[in-house]
Write a protein that holds these residues in place. Structure first.
Motif, PDB file in Angstrom:
ATOM      1  N   ASN A 172      41.567  63.676  27.815  1.00 35.18           N
ATOM      2  CA  ASN A 172      40.290  62.956  27.941  1.00 35.18           C
ATOM      3  C   ASN A 172      39.565  62.862  26.602  1.00 35.18           C
ATOM      4  OD1 ASN A 172      39.948  61.976  30.572  1.00 35.18           O
ATOM      5  ND2 ASN A 172      39.485  64.012  31.357  1.00 35.18           N
ATOM      6  N   PHE A 179      37.825  55.944  30.628  1.00 35.20           N
ATOM      7  CA  PHE A 179      37.978  56.807  31.803  1.00 35.20           C
ATOM      8  C   PHE A 179      39.085  56.378  32.768  1.00 35.20           C
ATOM      9  CE2 PHE A 179      35.898  53.949  34.822  1.00 35.20           C
ATOM     10  CZ  PHE A 179      35.062  53.193  34.006  1.00 35.20           C
ATOM     11  N   GLY A 180      40.012  55.546  32.316  1.00 29.47           N
ATOM     12  CA  GLY A 180      41.045  55.085  33.232  1.00 29.47           C
ATOM     13  C   GLY A 180      42.435  55.646  33.011  1.00 29.47           C
ATOM     14  N   ASN A 214      43.727  59.442  34.279  1.00 22.89           N
ATOM     15  CA  ASN A 214      43.938  59.559  35.730  1.00 22.89           C
ATOM     16  C   ASN A 214      45.229  58.871  36.157  1.00 22.89           C
ATOM     17  OD1 ASN A 214      41.570  61.027  36.219  1.00 22.89           O
ATOM     18  ND2 ASN A 214      40.343  59.156  36.292  1.00 22.89           N
ATOM     19  N   ARG A 215      45.553  57.739  35.535  1.00 23.26           N
ATOM     20  CA  ARG A 215      46.807  57.048  35.861  1.00 23.26           C
ATOM     21  C   ARG A 215      48.020  57.893  35.463  1.00 23.26           C
ATOM     22  NH1 ARG A 215      44.972  52.394  33.174  1.00 23.26           N
ATOM     23  NH2 ARG A 215      46.933  52.345  32.028  1.00 23.26           N
ATOM     24  N   GLN A 261      47.830  53.982  42.028  1.00 23.13           N
ATOM     25  CA  GLN A 261      47.375  53.061  40.988  1.00 23.13           C
ATOM     26  C   GLN A 261      47.999  51.670  41.152  1.00 23.13           C
ATOM     27  OE1 GLN A 261      48.929  53.050  37.058  1.00 23.13           O
ATOM     28  NE2 GLN A 261      50.139  54.898  37.364  1.00 23.13           N
ATOM     29  N   PRO A 295      39.961  51.389  37.232  1.00 24.42           N
ATOM     30  CA  PRO A 295      39.830  52.813  36.875  1.00 24.42           C
ATOM     31  C   PRO A 295      38.806  53.550  37.729  1.00 24.42           C
ATOM     32  CG  PRO A 295      38.873  51.386  35.190  1.00 24.42           C
ATOM     33  CD  PRO A 295      39.636  50.507  36.103  1.00 24.42           C
ATOM     34  N   PHE A 296      37.795  52.833  38.229  1.00 23.97           N
ATOM     35  CA  PHE A 296      36.783  53.472  39.074  1.00 23.97           C
ATOM     36  C   PHE A 296      37.398  53.931  40.400  1.00 23.97           C
ATOM     37  CE2 PHE A 296      33.419  53.077  42.363  1.00 23.97           C
ATOM     38  CZ  PHE A 296      32.599  54.110  41.916  1.00 23.97           C
ATOM     39  N   TYR A 355      39.702  56.859  39.770  1.00 22.66           N
ATOM     40  CA  TYR A 355      38.904  58.061  39.487  1.00 22.66           C
ATOM     41  C   TYR A 355      38.424  58.708  40.786  1.00 22.66           C
ATOM     42  CZ  TYR A 355      34.808  60.862  38.281  1.00 22.66           C
ATOM     43  OH  TYR A 355      33.894  61.875  38.186  1.00 22.66           O
ATOM     44  N   ARG A 357      39.445  62.505  41.932  1.00 27.60           N
ATOM     45  CA  ARG A 357      38.374  63.473  42.149  1.00 27.60           C
ATOM     46  C   ARG A 357      38.448  64.094  43.543  1.00 27.60           C
ATOM     47  NH1 ARG A 357      31.863  62.184  41.489  1.00 27.60           N
ATOM     48  NH2 ARG A 357      31.138  64.313  41.930  1.00 27.60           N
ATOM     49  N   ARG A 410      37.476  69.467  34.288  1.00 21.93           N
ATOM     50  CA  ARG A 410      37.526  68.627  33.089  1.00 21.93           C
ATOM     51  C   ARG A 410      36.767  69.239  31.910  1.00 21.93           C
ATOM     52  NH1 ARG A 410      39.521  63.449  34.481  1.00 21.93           N
ATOM     53  NH2 ARG A 410      39.802  63.248  36.737  1.00 21.93           N
TER      54      ARG A 410
END
Length: 500
Positions: A88, A139-140, A143-144, A156, A196-197, A200, A204, A211
């Protein structure tokens, strides 16, 4: 569970790629009709220049994914959190650098590539296209990578499929009602911000990731050793368009983009079927299940080579007739380029043929050990493309990519054989021989089939007839040279059909 997740990943990735290909053909055609070849070339050129920023990703994405295999397999949440935290921080800095790069691009790009459109026109187009890139790096992407490493890539892929469909529908409407290309591309960027939202929110809810965890020792030990691999990948994907922008015309960029649209779609459709295999092989290597790994690799190599030969062999025969139909009525550039078509198809076929060997290298985390190969491939592509583009234009840049891909494929096969799975090189040589024999026989068996009229219906008839002949040729040759695999595959299909 492995087989179940492999199935989910393969199907969802396949659906995503099919959706992307279909939608990918719709939008460029609409842009060509509404705005012309030069605007289409400008859009593709800007997209590739923005893609250059991924140079700075430095291959960290692939290294992060490789680093996650072991702690995920061991269910070590603390180590997973440390890797995610480190990644991150890196990608947040990359997003900040991207902002500076976009500002520089806005200032300088219109001076040498957008002269026919005016500064404001080109600058606003750069800004609108760049928006979705910010979301990816801020922020994408991490997570992928986590989902892919954990064999949950289907999450994804489903989110991406939804975004592609929504984007195509929105852009179709906007172009039809006469909106500017800037509004169309702004809409695309805003829609892709949702991806990405959504991912995420899933991460989560399903993962216990800290994090903000503190660490003393760097949790991604080979963070900087993926540089060569990544730089080479960016160069191999983006050099052609950039070289054409600098040394040719935007019309050449547009012609290239139409052919690349086809081969990229075919390549990604084919590669989507290996996404689940990558994470599976990564897990097998992490657990050192060598016997199962060799068995899986044997099938992976055969399936990828056989599939590549069939799919790209068909593409080489059908791509020019398709482009003739696709660009019907567009006369501001010559889109019928048979020699260029054959070379660009061969180059991208080479990209797929190297997949099984590259998957093993990535799974084993051999970034530092293999970086010279990637550096040499990147240099080969740049030098050959720049030297030949002035004399041969589109054909020159395709030759550059083909030379680089051929070198990489052979080098990786040799490296894997000597250093990782000890796979005999005679197996590779035999596979290449069968591939070449299939292409030669397939070409001579179908070269006399013609498309009487430039319509989509006639092209479909041409494709069906050609495909039937190629299926027979591929089946017969593989029954001769790989009887055991063919019989095993037929048996598995029959069993599944009976169960169904």
């Amino acid at each position: 569970m492995r087989e179940k997740r492999l199935f989910y990943n393969t199907i969802s990735s396949l659906v995503f790629q099919v959706t992307t290909i279909i939608c990918g053909f719709i939008l460029p055609r609409l842009i060509l009709n509404a705005f012309g070849s030069e605007v289409n070339g400008l859009v593709n050129s800007i997209t590739q220049f923005l893609g250059v920023i991924s140079f700075l990703e430095l291959g960290v994405g692939a290294v992060v994914q490789s680093a996650l295999y072991k702690p995920l397999a061991e269910k070590n949440q603390e180590d997973v959190s440390k890797i995610i935290s480190s990644a991150n921080k890196f990608f947040t800095r990359l997003g900040q650098i991207l902002l500076i790069y976009v500002i520089a691009l806005v200032i300088f790009y219109p001076q040498f590539a957008g002269k026919n459109f005016g500064f404001i026109y080109t600058a606003t187009l750069i800004v609108t296209i760049s928006i979705s890139s910010f979301a990816q790096y801020f922020f994408g992407i991490v997570n992928r990578l986590l989902l892919t490493a954990d064999q949950r890539g289907y999450i994804q892929y489903n989110a991406q499929t939804l975004a592609v469909v929504c984007n195509t529908a929105a852009c179709f409407i906007l172009i039809r009602v006469g909106c500017s290309i800037q509004i169309v591309k702004l809409t695309t960027s805003l829609i892709y911000l949702l991806q990405p939202f959504l991912i995420y929110l899933y991460v989560r809810h399903h993962y216990s990731i800290d994090r903000k965890i503190k660490y003393i020792k760097e949790p991604i030990p080979q963070k900087w050793n993926g540089i060569a691999q990544h730089v080479a990948a960016v160069i191999l994907d983006g050099t052609d368009t950039i070289v054409l922008t600098l040394f040719a015309t935007l019309s050449d960029v547009s012609i290239y983009s139409v052919y690349f649209l086809v081969v990229k779609g075919v390549k990604q459709l084919f590669m989507s079927m290996t996404n689940g295999i990558t994470s599976l092989i990564g897990e097998l290597w992490a657990k050192q299940e060598i016997k199962e790994l060799n068995k899986t690799f044997s099938w992976t190599e055969w399936v990828i080579h056989t599939g590549t030969t069939f799919v790209f062999g068909l593409t080489a025969i059908l791509i020019v007739p398709f482009v003739r139909v696709y660009t019907l009525g567009i006369h501001d550039a010559n889109y019928i380029q048979p020699l260029f078509a054959a070379l660009i198809v061969a180059a991208n076929a080479g990209h797929c043929l190297r997949l099984p060997y590259n998957i093993i290298i990535l799974a084993a985390g051999h970034y530092k050990q293999t970086q010279n190969n990637y550096i040499i491939a990147a240099i080969l592509n740049i030098v050959v493309s720049v030297v030949t583009v002035k004399a041969w234009g589109l054909i020159g840049v395709a030759i550059g990519t083909l030379v680089a891909m051929g070198y990489q494929t052979v080098w990786m096969a040799v490296y894997d054989s000597r250093n990782l799975i000890k796979w005999p090189l005679r197996n590779f040589a035999k596979q290449i021989f069968v591939d070449g024999l299939t292409v030669i026989i397939g070409f001579f068996a179908t070269r006399m089939i013609v498309m009487p009229e430039a319509t989509y219906i006639e092209w479909v008839f041409l494709a069906v007839k050609t495909a039937i002949i190629w299926i027979v040729i591929v089946g017969v040759l593989n029954m001769v040279f790989y009887r055991d695999k063919m019989q095993s595959m037929i048996h598995k299909i029959c069993v599944k059909v009976k169960r169904g």
